[in-house]
Design a protein around this motif. Structure first.
Motif, short mmCIF file in Angstrom:
data_model
loop_
_atom_site.label_atom_id
_atom_site.label_comp_id
_atom_site.label_asym_id
_atom_site.label_seq_id
_atom_site.Cartn_x
_atom_site.Cartn_y
_atom_site.Cartn_z
N LYS A 128 18.17 -2.06 -42.44
CA LYS A 128 17.41 -3.20 -42.92
C LYS A 128 18.26 -4.46 -43.03
O LYS A 128 17.74 -5.58 -43.00
CB LYS A 128 16.80 -2.88 -44.28
CG LYS A 128 15.49 -2.14 -44.14
CD LYS A 128 14.81 -1.93 -45.47
CE LYS A 128 13.56 -1.10 -45.28
NZ LYS A 128 13.14 -0.47 -46.51
N TYR B 69 4.98 13.12 -37.04
CA TYR B 69 4.12 12.72 -38.16
C TYR B 69 4.48 11.31 -38.64
O TYR B 69 3.61 10.46 -38.82
CB TYR B 69 4.28 13.74 -39.29
CG TYR B 69 3.84 13.27 -40.65
CD1 TYR B 69 2.50 13.24 -41.00
CD2 TYR B 69 4.78 12.84 -41.59
CE1 TYR B 69 2.11 12.81 -42.25
CE2 TYR B 69 4.39 12.41 -42.84
CZ TYR B 69 3.05 12.39 -43.16
OH TYR B 69 2.66 11.95 -44.40
N PHE C 140 1.26 2.48 -41.29
CA PHE C 140 0.54 3.29 -42.26
C PHE C 140 -0.50 2.50 -43.04
O PHE C 140 -1.29 3.08 -43.76
CB PHE C 140 1.52 3.96 -43.23
CG PHE C 140 2.36 3.00 -44.04
CD1 PHE C 140 1.85 2.38 -45.15
CD2 PHE C 140 3.66 2.73 -43.66
CE1 PHE C 140 2.62 1.50 -45.89
CE2 PHE C 140 4.44 1.84 -44.40
CZ PHE C 140 3.92 1.23 -45.52
N GLU C 141 -0.51 1.17 -42.90
CA GLU C 141 -1.52 0.40 -43.63
C GLU C 141 -2.92 0.78 -43.17
O GLU C 141 -3.87 0.64 -43.91
CB GLU C 141 -1.32 -1.11 -43.43
CG GLU C 141 -0.15 -1.68 -44.21
CD GLU C 141 1.13 -1.66 -43.38
OE1 GLU C 141 1.15 -0.98 -42.33
OE2 GLU C 141 2.10 -2.32 -43.78
N THR D 293 -5.50 3.45 -42.61
CA THR D 293 -5.70 4.82 -43.08
C THR D 293 -5.90 5.78 -41.92
O THR D 293 -5.48 6.93 -41.98
CB THR D 293 -6.91 4.86 -44.02
OG1 THR D 293 -6.72 3.85 -45.01
CG2 THR D 293 -7.01 6.19 -44.71
N SER E 277 -2.63 7.20 -40.66
CA SER E 277 -1.98 8.23 -41.47
C SER E 277 -2.81 9.50 -41.45
O SER E 277 -2.26 10.60 -41.55
CB SER E 277 -1.74 7.74 -42.89
OG SER E 277 -2.90 7.23 -43.45
N ALA F 219 3.57 2.64 -50.92
CA ALA F 219 4.88 2.64 -50.27
C ALA F 219 5.44 1.24 -50.15
O ALA F 219 6.65 1.04 -50.13
CB ALA F 219 4.77 3.27 -48.88
N LYS F 220 4.54 0.26 -50.08
CA LYS F 220 5.00 -1.12 -49.97
C LYS F 220 5.73 -1.56 -51.22
O LYS F 220 6.74 -2.24 -51.16
CB LYS F 220 3.79 -2.03 -49.77
CG LYS F 220 3.46 -2.28 -48.34
CD LYS F 220 2.34 -3.29 -48.28
CE LYS F 220 2.07 -3.73 -46.87
NZ LYS F 220 0.85 -4.50 -46.79
N PRO G 60 9.09 1.67 -52.09
CA PRO G 60 9.54 2.43 -50.92
C PRO G 60 10.53 3.55 -51.27
O PRO G 60 10.45 4.63 -50.70
CB PRO G 60 10.20 1.38 -50.03
CG PRO G 60 10.51 0.24 -50.92
CD PRO G 60 9.48 0.25 -51.99
N LEU H 245 0.32 12.57 -50.40
CA LEU H 245 1.27 11.51 -50.02
C LEU H 245 0.53 10.36 -49.36
O LEU H 245 0.80 9.19 -49.64
CB LEU H 245 2.31 12.06 -49.03
CG LEU H 245 3.37 12.99 -49.62
CD1 LEU H 245 4.25 13.55 -48.52
CD2 LEU H 245 4.22 12.26 -50.64
N PHE I 101 0.71 6.71 -51.07
CA PHE I 101 1.65 5.75 -50.50
C PHE I 101 1.13 5.03 -49.27
O PHE I 101 1.53 3.92 -48.99
CB PHE I 101 2.96 6.45 -50.14
CG PHE I 101 3.72 6.92 -51.34
CD1 PHE I 101 4.15 6.03 -52.29
CD2 PHE I 101 3.99 8.27 -51.53
CE1 PHE I 101 4.83 6.45 -53.41
CE2 PHE I 101 4.67 8.70 -52.64
CZ PHE I 101 5.10 7.79 -53.58
N LEU I 102 0.26 5.70 -48.49
CA LEU I 102 -0.13 5.12 -47.22
C LEU I 102 -1.53 4.52 -47.32
O LEU I 102 -2.11 4.47 -48.39
CB LEU I 102 -0.06 6.18 -46.12
CG LEU I 102 1.24 7.00 -46.09
CD1 LEU I 102 1.19 8.03 -44.98
CD2 LEU I 102 2.45 6.10 -45.91
#
Lengths: 673, 547
Positions: free
Chosen positions: A30, A166, A173-174, A176, A179, B368-369, B372, B430, B434-435
């Protein structure tokens, strides 16, 4: 068998470098610039490739029967145990032989190209470093899978690549849906893993070791080669094949792969086309000395493979999402590979793994380039006319198309034909295998031609993005990288993206020439890793080749005949015709399997779980617990009344007691007389 | 040092608890300092014990014995074998992390921490006791404070009040205690009027009495291990308890139950153990699948974790029920692994709850944002819980399932499906936390972990991975308490026409029976070196055991 060779002390670097890359990105990524992250991620994979080549050269300098070495995966040490409990001993060891090195080359070679491509493709993504963290981790686990010298280490890699798959499917992942697709992939694979885990236990219970080969010949494959009972071979073979069905998306565990296309396109190319999904074929090939001893397991593998091939091809005929077409095509091609394994043509199966890695990675990356050009559009109904707009992508895609259709001399022709040819000579079902396989080849050529027409050759059907930057809002969400930051309008991809395309195009064009029936260097190369098994053709190979050419031509010409009349719309059927046609509906709805599985396992399964909890746990068991408590509470309430605290009540009860005791004693003494 | 270490571990938290009572309640900093000292001082000692435990020698070490009530055969006798030292280390880790996790507690901190430390003394005591009298005493010390800890500091939810949970937990566990007491008295009178476990193991309990005694031990201790259908105290109890208590309870206390079955069962009443092992295996399988199914039906985060504990304790019991070294090694490994991961789970749940004031996963999303680091740690724990390779959960579960495969293949076949169900609820949880679509904006206080929280959760997550990649120290230590396994299997396999034998190992129904028969032989007869044989099934027996 050789156990010392000069290059062996470098083997640990093959998986080690991607692991270092992963750690670097995970802890420092990062803070680094994108060029550093992308550069390191790509460099470690290519460095692994270089070392793989070097190790392979060392291996090939030995005579054929000595091309197998067991070396440590930890630097500077002898074989070190990972788990050791009594007789249960598993090493951090690598098996170096043609099969594992072939896979190393594919993984690091094709993988490196895809990394390079991804640097361009993901350039605008805010989670750039997270992406390459996962990608390098994937390469590490995939190399562990193929290099490990025992089944448990393969299982580690097996689960590890599943984990990365996965993580990468649900990368954005925002959304749905992404995910959920990741969950689906993992859970369906988990069913396969049960089979794999049980297979591993069966192997250990039978042979007392999980190591493939040892210098003393005490590995389980060494022992199995001396002959084992068919019943055991069948049990082990089928259990492991269940695992292979999960990872390699064979019917009925294929449902996760098309959904996995929710991930970024380089992931689809690397994981869900070129490498991870072929792990099942690699595993079955690895344990081929056991498989060949069970005619039942062989037949099951061949039949499941063949069915999956034709079944997935029928679905690919009607899909509109360009990645979904390629995904079902991958499922179908994987079926071909298993068909090869099932008839004992393991090297043909592996040959198809190799050529498929070239041309399918090419097709996916090409599709990614198309999607990139259209700012995130994946629906082929909104494409068309791209041939002139993105010429490099177009011409490389043409080569991929010719390769998968089976047009000589492109790569797919040789491998597919070898599988079909050897399937034709299978003892019992040979003719069926051949005819159905050939029909699938025709379908393959047809749906790929359809894809080319819809994307490149028909009239343009999309609105220029310049006027409609937000029109593809849905897809901009799922592919934010492609949706943002670029200049508007259709554009060719940058060199980072088309160079990998070009290299893969060359490989797809000529890569098959190492395995022609007249001089099959590939088969010869793999021979030391694979069980000997009699597989033969029903007819002369040259005739088979000729039939193969006709099949490819039939599919392509059929596509041409139909689509060249519909250049305006790119649609063969009108909407009403589609609605009325049950076959079309079945194919477009994935033969209703996904919906059925979702209803059965997710909805009903979830309902069942809740019911178990509600009825058994809360009402039945807790009810009994509470009832016991209530009974105790009630009785103590009764007895509490006795303890009134009044002396007279206690005196009264004492009196009653004394009277009773005395009366009892009197009665007792009377009774004695 | 060697002889003092075990006693020190038991007394240190207890002394800290006593000291806490002297500290004025207003001095919050001193209270926390004393508590942390009482907990954290055990850590170097238990690490030292693990490090210096002589694995090549095996058996019980660090022994200390002083007569207590000689007339009754009671002595203060503590010692540790490979299993004990590992579990003692786990306890130290969890209690230290637990004190860190309750750093921010404001309500009657002094009493809370004193009770917590008192409880941990009991836990250490059970793991180290070599005298049944003290074992029972310590067991009660470990179990009883739970009533107050939940009843006073707990939270009510889902229509279950904390008082209900506390009462249910206490009553069910007390019922178990009653059975244990009966069993211990029976052992005492049948085994030559002594409470000393070394003597009892050497002399043995008459075979005809063992059946009933073991049943009482299994049910009595089993309740604490959450065996089906006596597990229902656990979800309510865990959900109502405050973070540190949940961590300690699911992380360590439930292991006391399994430990009791393992220790007393295999060491003192092995024939009874063998007799009931099939039943235990079946119930453990039910635990695994049933617990996972129930966890699938939950939306309250604590209930998910609590039911997953029921499922995972099933794996522990499955390993024990296999009755062979591999399975038992796996089961102790699973105790460690599950202890670490549940500690991590409850720490994270507490952390999320503190910041979002909800435990309903349906109300979460996209966390998660905002957090994290927490997401990564919980993901590691989640993946360890369904046994992903390169985490400790994999080693543990694989060994347990493999142990069961050797004993009863069909039960292994069934129970392995637990890993599918576990993956299902873990991944879904999960994903929901988180997602997905971000709901972070609904929770203004949401932020990543801070200083002490970081230490707690990252070290637990890191341990899960380290133990997965390098299980050797733990597995070897556990293994030194178990008879060496000599496999004749590989020999049989190399004589190529091995079909009949190997087939038997795959499917034969009578081989497990043979194994049990071996276990049922009078123990201690063949081998007098009591110091060397941790679990009394001596090496010679084991050799036949795996034939």
């Amino acid at each position: 068998m050789i156990y010392q060779f000069a290059q062996a002390n470098l083997v640990w670097l093959i998986p080690g470098l991607p692991l270092l890359g992963f750690l670097f990105h995970a802890f420092l990524g990062k803070r680094m610039g994108k060029s550093v992250v992308g550069g390191i991620a790509t460099a470690v994979v290519f460095a692994s490739f270089a070392i793989s080549v070097y190790v392979l050269m060392g291996l090939m300098s030995h005579p054929e029967e000595l091309r197998r070495a067991q070396v440590s995966l930890l630097p500077g040490s002898d074989l070190t145990p990972w788990i050791e409990i009594g007789a249960f001993k598993v090493n951090y060891g690598a098996l170096i032989d043609p099969l594992s090195m072939l896979m190393c080359l594919i993984i690091t070679g094709v993988g490196g190209l895809i990394h390079l491509y991804a640097v361009g493709y993901m350039a605008q993504d805010k989670d750039f470093s997270r992406f390459f963290t996962y990608l390098n981790l994937f390469i590490f686990f995939m190399l562990t899978l193929v290099l490990g010298d025992n089944l448990l280490l393969m299982f580690v890699g097996w689960e590890g690549v599943g984990l990365c798959s996965y993580l990468l499917i649900s990368f954005w992942f925002e959304d749905t849906e992404n995910s959920k697709a990741g969950n689906k992939a993992f859970i369906v694979n988990r069913i396969g893993d049960v089979g794999f885990a049980l297979g591993v236990m069966a192997v250990f219970a039978t042979f007392g070791t999980l190591t493939y080969h040892t210098p003393q010949g005490s590995g389980f494959l060494d022992l199995a080669a001396k002959g084992i009972a068919p019943a055991i071979a069948t049990a082990i073979g089928l259990l492991l094949f269940v695992g292979a069905c999960g990872k390699s998306a064979q019917f009925p565990l294929h449902v996760w792969l098309p959904d996995a296309m929710a991930g970024p396109t380089p992931v689809s190319a690397l994981i869900h086309a070129a490498t991870m999904v072929t792990a099942g074929v690699v595993m079955i090939t690895r344990v081929s000395p056991i498989i060949v001893q069970s005619p039942i397991a062989m037949t099951v593998i061949a039949v499941v493979g063949l069915f999956t091939a034709v079944f997935a091809a029928t679905i690919a005929l009607t899909q509109n999402d360009i990645k979904k077409v390629l995904a079902y095509s991958t499922v179908s091609q994987l079926g071909f590979m298993f068909l090869g394994c099932g008839v004992g043509a393991f090297s043909a199966g592996m040959f198809h793994v190799t050529t498929h890695a070239f041309f399918k990675a090419l097709l996916f990356l090409g599709a990614g380039s198309v999607i990139h050009a259209l700012s995130g559009e994946q629906d082929m109904r909104k494409m068309g006319g791209l041939a002139k707009r993105i010429p490099i992508t177009y011409w490389t895609m043409v080569i991929g198309w010719l390769a998968i259709c089976g047009v000589p001399p492109f790569a797919g022709f040789w491998s597919k034909d070898e599988i079909l040819g050897l399937a034709s000579g299978a003892p019992s079902w040979g003719v069926v295998y051949y005819v159905v396989g050939l029909a699938t080849a025709v379908m393959t050529a047809f749906y790929m031609t359809r894809l080319m027409y819809k994307t490149f050759w028909t009239k343009q059907r999309f609105v220029e993005a310049g006027h409609d930057a937000h029109g593809h809002g849905d897809h901009a969400d799922t592919e934010p990288d492609a949706g943002h930051g670029h200049g508007h309008g259709v554009h060719e991809s940058p060199p980072k993206m088309w160079i990998p395309l070009a290299v893969l195009a060359v490989l797809s064009a000529i890569g098959g020439l190492i395995g022609t029936p007249w001089a099959n260097k590939f088969e010869h190369f793999l021979e030391p890793s694979i069980a000997k098994h009699e597989a033969h053709h029903l007819f002369a190979p040259n005739i088979g080749l000729l039939i193969g050419v006709f099949a490819a031509a039939a599919g392509i010409l059929l596509g041409r005949a139909l689509y060249s009349k519909k250049m305006e719309t790119g649609e063969l059927l009108t909407a009403e015709e589609k609605a009325k046609n049950p076959l079309y509906q079945g194919s477009a709805n994935l033969w209703y399997i996904d919906g059925w599985a979702y209803r059965t396992f997710v909805i009903w399964g979830g309902g069942f779980a809740t019911a178990v909890w509600q009825w058994i746990d809360k009402i039945l068991i807790d009810g009994m617990v509470n009832a016991v408590a209530a009974v105790i509470g009630f009785t103590s309430e009764l007895f509490r009344r006795v303890q009134t605290g009044y002396i007279r009540a206690y005196a009264m009860s004492m009196l009653v007691g004394v009277v009773l005791v005395v009366a009892g004693l009197l009665l007792g003494s009377l009774g004695k007389h | 040092m060697t002889s003092v270490a075990a006693t020190f571990l038991i007394l240190c938290p207890m002394a800290a608890a006593a000291l806490l009572l002297l500290v004025p309640a207003s001095n919050g900093r001193l209270i926390r300092a004393v508590a942390l000292l009482g907990a954290a001082l055990t850590l170097p000692v238990s690490i030292w014990m693990c490090a210096t435990y002589d694995r090549s020698l095996g058996g019980y070490q660090f022994g200390f014995k002083a007569p207590w009530i000689p007339e009754l055969g009671v002595s203060f006798h503590v010692a540790a074998d490979g299993i004990s030292v590992v579990l003692v280390l786990l306890t130290s880790i969890i209690i230290t992390a637990g004190v860190f996790a309750s750093w921010g507690l404001q309500n009657r901190t002094k009493e809370f921490l004193a009770l917590l430390l008192f409880l941990v003394s009991g836990v250490f005591g059970v793991f180290l006791a070599r005298d049944l009298f003290f074992l029972f005493l310590f067991y009660e010390i470990a179990v009883l404070p739970m009533y107050l800890l939940i009843g006073v500091w707990g939270t009510s939810s889902q229509g279950r009040t904390k008082e209900y949970s506390a009462m249910k937990l206490t009553l069910m566990l007390m019922a178990g205690s009653a059975l244990i007491l009966v069993a211990i008295l029976a052992i005492y009178f049948q085994g030559g009027q002594t409470f000393d476990m070394d003597d009892l193991a050497r002399n043995g309990v008459p075979a005809q009495a063992q059946n009933l005694i073991f049943l009482a031990i299994y049910v009595g201790f089993g309740i604490l291990a959450g065996i089906w259908p006596l597990h229902t105290w656990s979800p309510d109890g865990h959900a109502s308890a405050p973070t540190a208590v949940s961590m300690l309870h699911a992380g360590v206390l439930m292991k006391l139950g399994a430990y009791g079955v393992l220790r007393l069962g295999l060491e003192i009443v092995p024939n009874g153990f063998a007799e009931w092992s099939y039943v235990m295996a079946i119930i453990a399988t039910i635990n695994i699948l049933y617990g996972a199914l129930c966890a699938m039906g939950q939306t309250d985060l604590k209930y998910i974790v609590a039911y997953s504990s029921v499922s995972h304790m099933g794996v522990v019991m499955l390993g024990i029920a296999s009755g062979n070294s591999t399975g038992i090694n796996g089961s102790v490994m699973q105790m460690v692994s599950h202890g670490l991961m549940t500690g991590l789970f409850f720490a994270v749940v507490g952390l999320v709850y503190e910041r979002s004031h909800t435990r309903d996963v349906l109300k979460m999303g996209g966390f998660a944002k905002a957090m994290p680091g927490v997401a990564v740690c919980l993901t590691v724990g989640g993946f360890a819980s369904f046994g992903l390779p390169a985490t400790s959960g994999f080693i543990a579960e694989f060994l347990c399932f493999y142990g069961m495969w050797l004993a009863h293949p069909w039960l292994a076949l069934l129970s392995v499906f637990g890993i599918v169900l576990t993956a299902f609820y873990v991944l879904r949880a999960l994903q929901r936390i988180f997602l997905g679509e971000s709901r972070v904006e609904n929770y203004p206080d949401l932020r990543d972990a801070r200083s002490t929280e970081w230490v707690a959760i990252t070290s637990l997550a890191a341990l899960l991975i380290v133990l997965g990649c390098w299980p050797k120290p733990v597995v070897d230590t556990i293994g030194s308490a178990l008879p060496k396994q000599v496999s004749s299997r590989s020999v049989a396999a190399s004589a190529s026409g091995m079909s009949a034998h190997a087939l038997a190992s795959l499917s034969s129904p009578d081989e497990p029976a043979e194994r049990i028969r071996v276990l049922r032989q009078p123990v201690g007869a063949a081998d007098g070196r009591s110091g060397r044989t941790g679990l009394r099934a001596d090496a010679q027996n084991e050799r036949v055991l795996v034939k």
